[in-house]
Design a protein around this motif. Sequence first.
Motif, PDB file in Angstrom:
ATOM      1  N   GLY A   1      -7.440   6.789   4.781  1.00 35.55           N
ATOM      2  CA  GLY A   1      -8.891   6.678   4.725  1.00 35.55           C
ATOM      3  C   GLY A   1      -9.352   5.677   3.674  1.00 35.55           C
ATOM      4  O   GLY A   1     -10.284   4.907   3.901  1.00 35.55           O
ATOM      5  N   HIS A   2      -8.697   5.669   2.539  1.00 30.89           N
ATOM      6  CA  HIS A   2      -9.116   4.771   1.468  1.00 30.89           C
ATOM      7  C   HIS A   2      -8.721   3.325   1.745  1.00 30.89           C
ATOM      8  O   HIS A   2      -9.427   2.400   1.338  1.00 30.89           O
ATOM      9  N   LEU A   3      -7.623   3.112   2.451  1.00 26.90           N
ATOM     10  CA  LEU A   3      -7.281   1.744   2.862  1.00 26.90           C
ATOM     11  C   LEU A   3      -8.283   1.236   3.894  1.00 26.90           C
ATOM     12  O   LEU A   3      -8.672   0.065   3.862  1.00 26.90           O
ATOM     13  N   ALA A   4      -8.720   2.111   4.785  1.00 28.01           N
ATOM     14  CA  ALA A   4      -9.748   1.712   5.758  1.00 28.01           C
ATOM     15  C   ALA A   4     -11.047   1.373   5.031  1.00 28.01           C
ATOM     16  O   ALA A   4     -11.715   0.386   5.363  1.00 28.01           O
ATOM     17  N   ARG A   5     -11.387   2.155   4.013  1.00 26.69           N
ATOM     18  CA  ARG A   5     -12.587   1.868   3.228  1.00 26.69           C
ATOM     19  C   ARG A   5     -12.423   0.552   2.465  1.00 26.69           C
ATOM     20  O   ARG A   5     -13.353  -0.240   2.365  1.00 26.69           O
ATOM     21  N   ALA A   6     -11.235   0.318   1.925  1.00 21.90           N
ATOM     22  CA  ALA A   6     -10.970  -0.937   1.210  1.00 21.90           C
ATOM     23  C   ALA A   6     -11.143  -2.122   2.150  1.00 21.90           C
ATOM     24  O   ALA A   6     -11.723  -3.150   1.777  1.00 21.90           O
TER      25      ALA A   6
ATOM     26  N   TYR B   1       5.912   0.317 -10.958  1.00 21.95           N
ATOM     27  CA  TYR B   1       5.456   1.515 -11.663  1.00 21.95           C
ATOM     28  C   TYR B   1       5.636   2.766 -10.812  1.00 21.95           C
ATOM     29  O   TYR B   1       5.994   3.816 -11.321  1.00 21.95           O
ATOM     30  N   ALA B   2       5.345   2.645  -9.535  1.00 18.83           N
ATOM     31  CA  ALA B   2       5.379   3.804  -8.641  1.00 18.83           C
ATOM     32  C   ALA B   2       6.732   3.987  -7.981  1.00 18.83           C
ATOM     33  O   ALA B   2       7.052   5.082  -7.538  1.00 18.83           O
ATOM     34  N   GLY B   3       7.504   2.920  -7.892  1.00 12.52           N
ATOM     35  CA  GLY B   3       8.783   2.956  -7.184  1.00 12.52           C
ATOM     36  C   GLY B   3       8.655   2.292  -5.826  1.00 12.52           C
ATOM     37  O   GLY B   3       7.593   2.317  -5.204  1.00 12.52           O
ATOM     38  N   TRP B   4       9.736   1.666  -5.419  1.00 11.92           N
ATOM     39  CA  TRP B   4       9.725   0.930  -4.148  1.00 11.92           C
ATOM     40  C   TRP B   4       9.491   1.817  -2.936  1.00 11.92           C
ATOM     41  O   TRP B   4       8.781   1.410  -2.009  1.00 11.92           O
ATOM     42  N   PRO B   5      10.059   3.025  -2.851  1.00 17.56           N
ATOM     43  CA  PRO B   5       9.798   3.857  -1.662  1.00 17.56           C
ATOM     44  C   PRO B   5       8.306   4.152  -1.460  1.00 17.56           C
ATOM     45  O   PRO B   5       7.793   4.057  -0.339  1.00 17.56           O
ATOM     46  N   LYS B   6       7.593   4.490  -2.539  1.00 20.16           N
ATOM     47  CA  LYS B   6       6.161   4.755  -2.417  1.00 20.16           C
ATOM     48  C   LYS B   6       5.406   3.497  -2.001  1.00 20.16           C
ATOM     49  O   LYS B   6       4.501   3.551  -1.164  1.00 20.16           O
ATOM     50  N   ALA B   7       5.788   2.375  -2.582  1.00 19.56           N
ATOM     51  CA  ALA B   7       5.107   1.118  -2.260  1.00 19.56           C
ATOM     52  C   ALA B   7       5.351   0.725  -0.804  1.00 19.56           C
ATOM     53  O   ALA B   7       4.426   0.299  -0.107  1.00 19.56           O
ATOM     54  N   MET B   8       6.560   0.866  -0.339  1.00 21.68           N
ATOM     55  CA  MET B   8       6.864   0.491   1.044  1.00 21.68           C
ATOM     56  C   MET B   8       6.152   1.416   2.029  1.00 21.68           C
ATOM     57  O   MET B   8       5.681   0.963   3.077  1.00 21.68           O
ATOM     58  N   SER B   9       6.048   2.685   1.697  1.00 22.74           N
ATOM     59  CA  SER B   9       5.285   3.611   2.555  1.00 22.74           C
ATOM     60  C   SER B   9       3.823   3.182   2.616  1.00 22.74           C
ATOM     61  O   SER B   9       3.204   3.189   3.681  1.00 22.74           O
ATOM     62  N   ALA B  10       3.270   2.777   1.471  1.00 24.71           N
ATOM     63  CA  ALA B  10       1.868   2.342   1.426  1.00 24.71           C
ATOM     64  C   ALA B  10       1.668   1.060   2.216  1.00 24.71           C
ATOM     65  O   ALA B  10       0.652   0.896   2.904  1.00 24.71           O
ATOM     66  N   ILE B  11       2.623   0.147   2.149  1.00 25.25           N
ATOM     67  CA  ILE B  11       2.508  -1.103   2.916  1.00 25.25           C
ATOM     68  C   ILE B  11       2.547  -0.805   4.412  1.00 25.25           C
ATOM     69  O   ILE B  11       1.802  -1.407   5.190  1.00 25.25           O
ATOM     70  N   THR B  12       3.382   0.135   4.814  1.00 24.13           N
ATOM     71  CA  THR B  12       3.430   0.530   6.232  1.00 24.13           C
ATOM     72  C   THR B  12       2.078   1.068   6.684  1.00 24.13           C
ATOM     73  O   THR B  12       1.585   0.717   7.761  1.00 24.13           O
ATOM     74  N   VAL B  13       1.460   1.892   5.856  1.00 22.13           N
ATOM     75  CA  VAL B  13       0.135   2.436   6.186  1.00 22.13           C
ATOM     76  C   VAL B  13      -0.891   1.310   6.232  1.00 22.13           C
ATOM     77  O   VAL B  13      -1.729   1.261   7.140  1.00 22.13           O
ATOM     78  N   ALA B  14      -0.831   0.379   5.285  1.00 24.35           N
ATOM     79  CA  ALA B  14      -1.771  -0.751   5.274  1.00 24.35           C
ATOM     80  C   ALA B  14      -1.647  -1.576   6.544  1.00 24.35           C
ATOM     81  O   ALA B  14      -2.656  -1.982   7.138  1.00 24.35           O
ATOM     82  N   LYS B  15      -0.419  -1.820   6.986  1.00 22.92           N
ATOM     83  CA  LYS B  15      -0.212  -2.573   8.236  1.00 22.92           C
ATOM     84  C   LYS B  15      -0.866  -1.857   9.409  1.00 22.92           C
ATOM     85  O   LYS B  15      -1.502  -2.480  10.261  1.00 22.92           O
ATOM     86  N   GLU B  16      -0.694  -0.532   9.455  1.00 18.52           N
ATOM     87  CA  GLU B  16      -1.292   0.252  10.539  1.00 18.52           C
ATOM     88  C   GLU B  16      -2.811   0.130  10.524  1.00 18.52           C
ATOM     89  O   GLU B  16      -3.435  -0.013  11.575  1.00 18.52           O
ATOM     90  N   ILE B  17      -3.405   0.202   9.334  1.00 17.20           N
ATOM     91  CA  ILE B  17      -4.866   0.120   9.206  1.00 17.20           C
ATOM     92  C   ILE B  17      -5.361  -1.240   9.665  1.00 17.20           C
ATOM     93  O   ILE B  17      -6.351  -1.335  10.401  1.00 17.20           O
ATOM     94  N   PHE B  18      -4.687  -2.297   9.261  1.00 14.05           N
ATOM     95  CA  PHE B  18      -5.158  -3.634   9.605  1.00 14.05           C
ATOM     96  C   PHE B  18      -4.812  -4.046  11.029  1.00 14.05           C
ATOM     97  O   PHE B  18      -5.420  -4.962  11.574  1.00 14.05           O
ATOM     98  N   ASN B  19      -3.880  -3.356  11.668  1.00 14.65           N
ATOM     99  CA  ASN B  19      -3.539  -3.639  13.058  1.00 14.65           C
ATOM    100  C   ASN B  19      -4.358  -2.807  14.041  1.00 14.65           C
ATOM    101  O   ASN B  19      -4.249  -2.981  15.242  1.00 14.65           O
ATOM    102  N   SER B  20      -5.163  -1.879  13.510  1.00 13.79           N
ATOM    103  CA  SER B  20      -5.945  -1.028  14.424  1.00 13.79           C
ATOM    104  C   SER B  20      -7.318  -1.593  14.657  1.00 13.79           C
ATOM    105  O   SER B  20      -7.813  -2.465  14.041  1.00 13.79           O
TER     106      SER B  20
END
Length: 106
Positions: free
Chosen positions: A62-67, A87-106
Amino acid sequence: MNEPAQTRAQQLIGDFAPKLVDLTDNVLFGDVWERAELSPRDRSLVTVASLVTSSSTAQLRGHLARAKDNGLTETELKEAIIHLAFYAGWPKAMSAITVAKEIFNS
């Protein structure tokens, strides 16, 4: 079954999870979204950064869509998320990038 007796520290702390939720809502998100000097883009970026570091994927959508609605581009968000990886670790960052891709591809 009998539950083990609580330690003194557990008795003093009590149920901490609801207190942490209130603290996060009131201090972090409430403060960020009420600051008049922050643009909507900045508010979104601060919120997304916090959610990435805490692995809050459900809220992140939701917040990525708002961004996105607040004018942040996919590239800007990905760059910010990659910087957070240290700071957060690569697994968390990669999960967030996957979500960002989904938001921008929808």
